[in-house]
Enzyme design. Structure first.
Site, PDB file in Angstrom:
ATOM      1  N   TYR A  15       0.348  -1.360  -0.350  1.00 16.75           N
ATOM      2  CA  TYR A  15       0.082   0.025  -0.349  1.00 16.75           C
ATOM      3  C   TYR A  15       0.680   0.919   0.274  1.00 16.75           C
ATOM      4  O   TYR A  15       0.097   2.177   0.429  1.00 16.75           O
ATOM      5  CB  TYR A  15      -0.720   0.299   0.839  1.00 16.75           C
ATOM      6  CG  TYR A  15      -1.732  -1.022   1.035  1.00 16.75           C
ATOM      7  CD1 TYR A  15      -3.406  -1.043   0.266  1.00 16.75           C
ATOM      8  CD2 TYR A  15      -1.896  -2.428   1.888  1.00 16.75           C
ATOM      9  CE1 TYR A  15      -3.730  -2.455   0.671  1.00 16.75           C
ATOM     10  CE2 TYR A  15      -3.064  -2.840   1.627  1.00 16.75           C
ATOM     11  CZ  TYR A  15      -3.698  -3.189   0.739  1.00 16.75           C
ATOM     12  OH  TYR A  15      -4.462  -4.432   0.933  1.00 16.75           O
ATOM     13  N   ASP A  17       2.767   2.259  -2.280  1.00 16.34           N
ATOM     14  CA  ASP A  17       3.042   3.646  -3.520  1.00 16.34           C
ATOM     15  C   ASP A  17       1.589   4.137  -3.585  1.00 16.34           C
ATOM     16  O   ASP A  17       1.591   5.790  -3.147  1.00 16.34           O
ATOM     17  CB  ASP A  17       2.721   2.667  -4.354  1.00 16.34           C
ATOM     18  CG  ASP A  17       3.940   1.820  -5.012  1.00 16.34           C
ATOM     19  OD1 ASP A  17       5.419   1.602  -4.996  1.00 16.34           O
ATOM     20  OD2 ASP A  17       3.412   0.044  -4.527  1.00 16.34           O
ATOM     21  N   TYR A 193       5.916  -6.745   8.003  1.00 14.52           N
ATOM     22  CA  TYR A 193       5.799  -8.145   7.309  1.00 14.52           C
ATOM     23  C   TYR A 193       6.335  -9.162   8.021  1.00 14.52           C
ATOM     24  O   TYR A 193       6.152  -8.820   9.339  1.00 14.52           O
ATOM     25  CB  TYR A 193       6.666  -7.722   5.948  1.00 14.52           C
ATOM     26  CG  TYR A 193       7.246  -6.405   5.093  1.00 14.52           C
ATOM     27  CD1 TYR A 193       6.077  -6.426   4.660  1.00 14.52           C
ATOM     28  CD2 TYR A 193       8.027  -5.551   5.662  1.00 14.52           C
ATOM     29  CE1 TYR A 193       6.660  -4.520   3.812  1.00 14.52           C
ATOM     30  CE2 TYR A 193       8.029  -4.081   5.024  1.00 14.52           C
ATOM     31  CZ  TYR A 193       7.134  -3.391   4.008  1.00 14.52           C
ATOM     32  OH  TYR A 193       7.101  -2.655   3.824  1.00 14.52           O
ATOM     33  N   GLN A 255      -7.024   5.551   6.445  1.00 15.98           N
ATOM     34  CA  GLN A 255      -5.456   6.346   6.105  1.00 15.98           C
ATOM     35  C   GLN A 255      -5.656   7.378   7.458  1.00 15.98           C
ATOM     36  O   GLN A 255      -5.247   7.435   8.163  1.00 15.98           O
ATOM     37  CB  GLN A 255      -5.151   6.807   5.258  1.00 15.98           C
ATOM     38  CG  GLN A 255      -3.823   6.397   4.697  1.00 15.98           C
ATOM     39  CD  GLN A 255      -3.372   7.737   3.826  1.00 15.98           C
ATOM     40  OE1 GLN A 255      -3.760   8.624   3.361  1.00 15.98           O
ATOM     41  NE2 GLN A 255      -2.538   6.607   2.533  1.00 15.98           N
ATOM     42  N   ARG A 271       5.850  -0.287   8.613  1.00 18.70           N
ATOM     43  CA  ARG A 271       6.843  -0.879   7.848  1.00 18.70           C
ATOM     44  C   ARG A 271       6.813   0.592   6.088  1.00 18.70           C
ATOM     45  O   ARG A 271       6.152   0.847   6.557  1.00 18.70           O
ATOM     46  CB  ARG A 271       6.174  -2.082   7.240  1.00 18.70           C
ATOM     47  CG  ARG A 271       4.506  -2.509   6.921  1.00 18.70           C
ATOM     48  CD  ARG A 271       4.332  -2.793   6.074  1.00 18.70           C
ATOM     49  NE  ARG A 271       3.708  -2.838   5.159  1.00 18.70           N
ATOM     50  CZ  ARG A 271       2.262  -3.753   4.801  1.00 18.70           C
ATOM     51  NH1 ARG A 271       2.746  -5.404   5.591  1.00 18.70           N
ATOM     52  NH2 ARG A 271       1.756  -4.212   3.560  1.00 18.70           N
ATOM     53  N   GLU A 273       6.906   2.879   4.015  1.00 22.07           N
ATOM     54  CA  GLU A 273       7.321   3.943   3.694  1.00 22.07           C
ATOM     55  C   GLU A 273       6.344   5.129   4.624  1.00 22.07           C
ATOM     56  O   GLU A 273       7.165   5.556   5.233  1.00 22.07           O
ATOM     57  CB  GLU A 273       7.663   4.460   2.134  1.00 22.07           C
ATOM     58  CG  GLU A 273       8.124   6.295   2.366  1.00 22.07           C
ATOM     59  CD  GLU A 273       8.390   6.677   0.813  1.00 22.07           C
ATOM     60  OE1 GLU A 273       9.501   5.180  -0.065  1.00 22.07           O
ATOM     61  OE2 GLU A 273       8.295   7.026   0.088  1.00 22.07           O
ATOM     62  N   ASP A 274       5.593   5.072   3.448  1.00 21.87           N
ATOM     63  CA  ASP A 274       4.572   5.911   4.573  1.00 21.87           C
ATOM     64  C   ASP A 274       4.328   5.723   5.860  1.00 21.87           C
ATOM     65  O   ASP A 274       3.261   6.660   6.814  1.00 21.87           O
ATOM     66  CB  ASP A 274       3.035   6.071   3.499  1.00 21.87           C
ATOM     67  CG  ASP A 274       2.324   6.773   3.880  1.00 21.87           C
ATOM     68  OD1 ASP A 274       2.231   8.008   3.756  1.00 21.87           O
ATOM     69  OD2 ASP A 274       0.883   6.749   4.111  1.00 21.87           O
ATOM     70  N   SER A 275       3.822   4.350   6.032  1.00 21.23           N
ATOM     71  CA  SER A 275       3.551   4.098   7.665  1.00 21.23           C
ATOM     72  C   SER A 275       4.966   4.632   8.682  1.00 21.23           C
ATOM     73  O   SER A 275       4.287   5.236  10.377  1.00 21.23           O
ATOM     74  CB  SER A 275       2.589   2.847   8.144  1.00 21.23           C
ATOM     75  OG  SER A 275       3.753   1.860   7.454  1.00 21.23           O
TER      76      SER A 275
HETATM   77  O1  TRH Z   1       2.245  -0.976   2.705  1.00 22.91           O
HETATM   78  P1  TRH Z   1       3.522  -0.616   2.386  1.00 22.91           P
HETATM   79  O2  TRH Z   1       5.088  -1.869   2.663  1.00 22.91           O
HETATM   80  O3  TRH Z   1       4.234  -0.205   1.021  1.00 22.91           O
HETATM   81  C1  TRH Z   1       5.094  -0.036   0.341  1.00 22.91           C
HETATM   82  C2  TRH Z   1       5.090  -1.122  -1.595  1.00 22.91           C
HETATM   83  O4  TRH Z   1       4.879  -1.620  -0.810  1.00 22.91           O
HETATM   84  C3  TRH Z   1       6.399  -0.010  -1.804  1.00 22.91           C
HETATM   85  O5  TRH Z   1       6.331  -0.880  -3.149  1.00 22.91           O
HETATM   86  C4  TRH Z   1       7.693  -0.126  -1.194  1.00 22.91           C
HETATM   87  O6  TRH Z   1       8.340   0.355  -2.214  1.00 22.91           O
HETATM   88  C5  TRH Z   1       7.329   0.762  -0.739  1.00 22.91           C
HETATM   89  O7  TRH Z   1       6.657  -0.260   0.984  1.00 22.91           O
HETATM   90  C6  TRH Z   1       8.979   0.981   0.738  1.00 22.91           C
HETATM   91  O8  TRH Z   1       3.931   0.263   3.854  1.00 22.91           O
HETATM   92  P2  TRH Z   1       3.812   1.973   4.097  1.00 22.91           P
HETATM   93  O9  TRH Z   1       4.982   2.362   2.750  1.00 22.91           O
HETATM   94  O10 TRH Z   1       4.239   2.341   5.422  1.00 22.91           O
HETATM   95  O11 TRH Z   1       2.429   1.794   2.973  1.00 22.91           O
HETATM   96  C7  TRH Z   1       1.043   1.571   4.167  1.00 22.91           C
HETATM   97  C8  TRH Z   1      -0.286   2.780   3.911  1.00 22.91           C
HETATM   98  O12 TRH Z   1      -1.341   1.940   4.825  1.00 22.91           O
HETATM   99  C9  TRH Z   1      -0.102   3.441   5.040  1.00 22.91           C
HETATM  100  O13 TRH Z   1      -0.943   4.807   3.496  1.00 22.91           O
HETATM  101  C10 TRH Z   1      -0.599   3.216   5.828  1.00 22.91           C
HETATM  102  C11 TRH Z   1      -1.969   2.533   4.999  1.00 22.91           C
HETATM  103  N1  TRH Z   1      -3.043   1.845   6.348  1.00 22.91           N
HETATM  104  C12 TRH Z   1      -4.091   2.707   6.797  1.00 22.91           C
HETATM  105  O14 TRH Z   1      -5.134   3.066   5.765  1.00 22.91           O
HETATM  106  N2  TRH Z   1      -4.746   1.739   6.995  1.00 22.91           N
HETATM  107  C13 TRH Z   1      -4.009   1.325   8.000  1.00 22.91           C
HETATM  108  O15 TRH Z   1      -4.849  -0.163   8.749  1.00 22.91           O
HETATM  109  C14 TRH Z   1      -3.091   0.342   7.582  1.00 22.91           C
HETATM  110  C15 TRH Z   1      -2.363  -0.712   8.634  1.00 22.91           C
HETATM  111  C16 TRH Z   1      -2.074   1.044   6.513  1.00 22.91           C
END
Ligand code: TRH
Length: 377
Positions: A15, A17, A193, A255, A271, A273-275
């Protein structure tokens, strides 16, 4: 005339991207008043973060953003003033040709992945001449003044501080997720993860002197959790107790709700980037489960971030933090490093607050993008 922006997002996996681009798009609309189109090639992923969205709609407006399906058979559209390709996704050739042919010039940016490594400042903002004759600029998010900054809404820290100062707001919010606070428990969120040594951490929590309330939104870590618990597949709403450990599986949430979950917890495991960034704005101690890359390139990224983040901590607290993050990210047992981190808990708690305030004193990524555009004009 309002400046128009096109943001292209290809959902590679998970999630992150869509998480980053959706946040950026909303902020450009809400704070800058731009007209933003977000092109997404997987609307199902988008609808997980924004459940009111229609995963089958070719076009829809959500929170002021025009969200469009980026279909394989590209239909010609007039390009925007600013075009962002997120994470080096490849723009449709016909769209690039239209950019090149547009009477008014177009700023083309590639929004890169987040890294705290030194080279980022040197590469941030560099142009690269494309075969179309257009230049594409590399825009690097980052933690230092010479980078493109971090995604942060204007009032997010104030909102977070108000929320954290109001225990009732926290209890009410958690109530909406079906979470009832346990007296005296340390509240932890876990979004990570799969982890081969997760059991080592769960055991130590179960045996701990203090209760732990562990909230786990649906996601990849559930399979590791299930291995430890035994039994059937875990689902949102499931709850278990093992010794001092109280576990609860939460539904994947909007989000905005997830941000509040991070604000509510005493410790957040995040994990990607965004979280990871959101956990920093929560101002609470955190653990980053970094996204694995080929040749262990992610371990350099992890080290680069730790080097920045650790500044200001005592030597002992630094070691405790490094040991825990490294062990977790190498799938090694974490019982010992977790216990050591607990010894320095108050120091880590204060440090997390300071860190968020210091980072928030820099220009945020959306503001930096706008400034970049104004300088380029
Ligand atoms: O999901 P991620 O592991 O995402 C990424 C992608 O895999 C990408 O390809 C990779 O390059 C990058 O990591 C480094 O983790 P991330 O970035 O934290 O994204 C998760 C998103 O989901 C974030 O915007 C928060 C959101 N989220 C919700 O909206 N609701 C939820 O309940 C949770 C647990 C997360």
């Amino acid at each position: 005339m309002r400046t128009t922006w096109d943001i292209f997002c290809s959902v590679v996996d998970n999630y992150g991207d869509i998480g980053v681009t959706w946040r950026l798009a909303r902020q450009l609309v809400a704070e800058q008043g731009f007209a933003v189109r977000l092109w997404v090639d997987d609307l199902n992923a988008f609808a997980r973060l924004c459940p009111q969205a229609d995963a089958r709609a070719q076009r829809q407006v959500q929170q002021g953003v025009e969200v469009c399906l980026w279909a394989r058979d590209w239909q010609a559209v007039e390009p925007a003033d600013v075009v962002i390709e997120a994470f080096a996704c490849e723009l449709p050739p016909a769209y690039i040709a239209a950019m090149a042919g547009r009477a008014q010039k177009v700023l083309w940016l590639n929004l890169e992945y987040l890294s705290a490594e030194d080279w980022v400042e040197g590469c941030h903002g560099l142009p690269s001449l494309q075969s179309s004759g257009l230049s594409k600029f590399f825009f690097f998010p980052g933690f230092t003044a010479g980078s493109g900054g971090l995604l942060r809404e204007r009032d997010v820290l104030t909102q977070r501080q108000t929320f954290q100062a109001d225990p009732r707001a926290r209890a009410e919010f958690l109530g909406t997720l079906g979470v009832e606070l346990i007296d005296g428990a340390r509240l932890i969120s876990l979004f990570a993860y799969e982890h081969a040594a997760l059991a080592s951490w769960l055991e130590v929590l179960a045996a701990g002197p203090q209760p732990t309330q562990l909230l786990v939104p649906e996601g990849r870590i559930l399979s590791s959790l299930q291995l430890w618990l035994g039994g059937s597949e875990l689902r949102a709403g499931d709850a278990y107790q093992r010794g001092q450990l109280h576990l609860q599986v939460l539904p994947f949430m909007r989000q905005e709700q997830y941000d509040r979950l991070l604000w509510s917890c005493d410790f957040n495991i995040v994990r990607g980037e965004d979280s990871f960034i959101r956990a920093q704005w929560a101002g609470r101690p955190l653990l980053w489960h970094i996204y694995k890359q080929a040749d262990d390139a992610h371990l350099d990224k992890l080290e680069a971030f730790l080097a920045l983040y650790k500044e200001g901590l005592s030597a002992e607290a630094q070691t405790a933090l490094t040991d825990l993050w490294q062990a977790w990210n190498c799938d090694a047992p974490v019982a010992e490093s977790w216990s050591r981190l607990l010894e320095y808990w108050p120091e880590h708690a204060t440090h997390a607050q300071d860190w968020s305030l210091r980072r928030a004193s820099q220009a945020d990524l959306a503001a930096a993008l706008v400034q970049f555009y104004l300088n380029w004009l």
